[in-house]
Design an enzyme around this catalytic site. Structure first.
Site, PDB file in Angstrom:
ATOM      1  N   MET A 169     -26.102  56.172   7.203  1.00 61.05           N
ATOM      2  CA  MET A 169     -25.100  57.183   6.904  1.00 61.05           C
ATOM      3  C   MET A 169     -24.638  57.921   8.152  1.00 61.05           C
ATOM      4  O   MET A 169     -23.491  58.349   8.237  1.00 61.05           O
ATOM      5  CB  MET A 169     -25.627  58.171   5.869  1.00 61.05           C
ATOM      6  CG  MET A 169     -25.549  57.671   4.438  1.00 61.05           C
ATOM      7  SD  MET A 169     -23.900  57.052   3.952  1.00 61.05           S
ATOM      8  CE  MET A 169     -22.862  58.468   4.309  1.00 61.05           C
ATOM      9  N   LYS A 170     -25.528  58.062   9.143  1.00 60.23           N
ATOM     10  CA  LYS A 170     -25.089  58.721  10.382  1.00 60.23           C
ATOM     11  C   LYS A 170     -24.000  57.906  11.067  1.00 60.23           C
ATOM     12  O   LYS A 170     -23.006  58.441  11.560  1.00 60.23           O
ATOM     13  CB  LYS A 170     -26.269  58.926  11.328  1.00 60.23           C
ATOM     14  CG  LYS A 170     -25.882  59.552  12.682  1.00 60.23           C
ATOM     15  CD  LYS A 170     -25.205  60.907  12.506  1.00 60.23           C
ATOM     16  CE  LYS A 170     -24.668  61.466  13.812  1.00 60.23           C
ATOM     17  NZ  LYS A 170     -25.716  61.769  14.794  1.00 60.23           N
ATOM     18  N   LEU A 171     -24.155  56.586  11.091  1.00 64.02           N
ATOM     19  CA  LEU A 171     -23.119  55.748  11.695  1.00 64.02           C
ATOM     20  C   LEU A 171     -21.831  55.814  10.890  1.00 64.02           C
ATOM     21  O   LEU A 171     -20.729  55.867  11.460  1.00 64.02           O
ATOM     22  CB  LEU A 171     -23.613  54.306  11.805  1.00 64.02           C
ATOM     23  CG  LEU A 171     -24.788  54.078  12.751  1.00 64.02           C
ATOM     24  CD1 LEU A 171     -25.219  52.614  12.725  1.00 64.02           C
ATOM     25  CD2 LEU A 171     -24.438  54.503  14.180  1.00 64.02           C
TER      26      LEU A 171
END
Length: 292
Positions: A169-171
């Site tokens: 999700m960070k990417l």
């Protein structure tokens, strides 16, 4: 279990986390591969300094890792794991590939500790206000152990699923951030070229439907690029976009806008903007116009 928190990596984000932890009275031990940086953070905050990642991990119940890229993370874990004690929770806050995080799980588990991937969404000023969002993958019980430390600098801690979900999700989120950054850069430079004052144009951005949190907290950087400290370097943006491309390829997802942004960031790096802030894409576009 000790209430000491180890912070491995005292760059901009790691240093800001240390300051928040210390402001909340938590004992903190820090390690950085460049010792001078760790010493400077310790001098400002009252944290203790470890001489190795192993030493830092050995003293802590929670270990926060904040490093620049996958290579740095893999390199430091070889030493860090040897200092872990049973019950310690390691939170990998760096922006890295989900595969990298998953590969680190076994050695951490073999030491009797638990690994969470908990990359953060936000900038240094957001850390300083205690308003980060932490995107967590891994065991819920381990998160319960780490949460009091995370709560010192985060207003939102989201448990997204198994290990790797946070890194994924960070990417994904950073793909949106980099798209916003490119869109704001293009729109701002166009407004300037068409005769609208830069500050007036940005004031419209922050007062209109496009006034996302990113647009608001990057206002100073876009309006005064030479007078605002670097918060997120363009070479790290390039790293993120490369990881995003790998993730998309692994799952057969089209990322047309991200591919375009990656190409443009590559052009900016080639033009000497690698150590400039993400907002310097606007300066790169101005130079491109001037040289056309």
């Amino acid at each position: 279990m000790t209430d000491t928190v180890a912070v491995v990596g005292t760059g901009n984000m790691g240093a800001a986390m240390v300051a928040r932890l210390r402001a909340h009275g938590r004992p903190v031990v820090v390690f950085n591969r460049s010792p001078d940086r760790a010493a400077a953070v310790a001098a400002r905050t009252g944290a203790e300094v470890a001489t190795s990642a192993r030493e830092a991990a050995a003293s802590a119940g929670v270990v926060l890792v904040s490093l620049a890229d996958d290579a740095a993370v893999v390199a430091v874990y070889g030493d860090l794991v040897s200092g872990l004690r049973p019950g310690t929770v390691v939170v990998e806050t760096s922006t890295v590939s989900p595969q990298t995080v998953r590969a680190l799980a076994a050695p951490v588990r073999d030491a009797g500790a638990a690994l969470l991937d908990g990359p953060v969404s936000g900038s240094v000023p957001v850390v300083e206000r205690g308003e980060l969002t932490v995107l967590v993958g891994g065991d819920a019980a381990a998160l319960d152990t780490a949460r009091p430390a995370l709560d010192t600098f985060a207003s939102t801690v989201l448990h997204l699923g198994p290990l790797g979900a946070g890194a994924t999700m960070k990417l994904v989120v950073n793909g949106v951030v980099h798209a916003l950054n490119q869109a704001v850069s293009e729109a701002l430079v166009l407004a300037e070229k068409a005769g609208v004052d830069r500050h007036a144009a940005y004031g419209v951005f922050t007062s209109s439907a496009v006034a996302a949190p990113f647009v608001r907290y990057k206002q100073a950087a876009f309006e005064d690029p030479d007078g605002t400290p670097v918060a997120f370097r363009l070479d790290l943006v390039a790293k993120d976009l490369a990881l995003l491309a790998e993730l998309a390829a692994a799952h057969g997802a089209r990322m047309d806008q991200a591919d375009t942004n990656r190409r443009l960031v590559g052009e900016a790096l080639a033009a000497g903007f690698a150590d400039r802030d993400i907002s310097a894409m606007a300066a790169f576009l101005r130079r491109s116009y001037d040289s056309a």
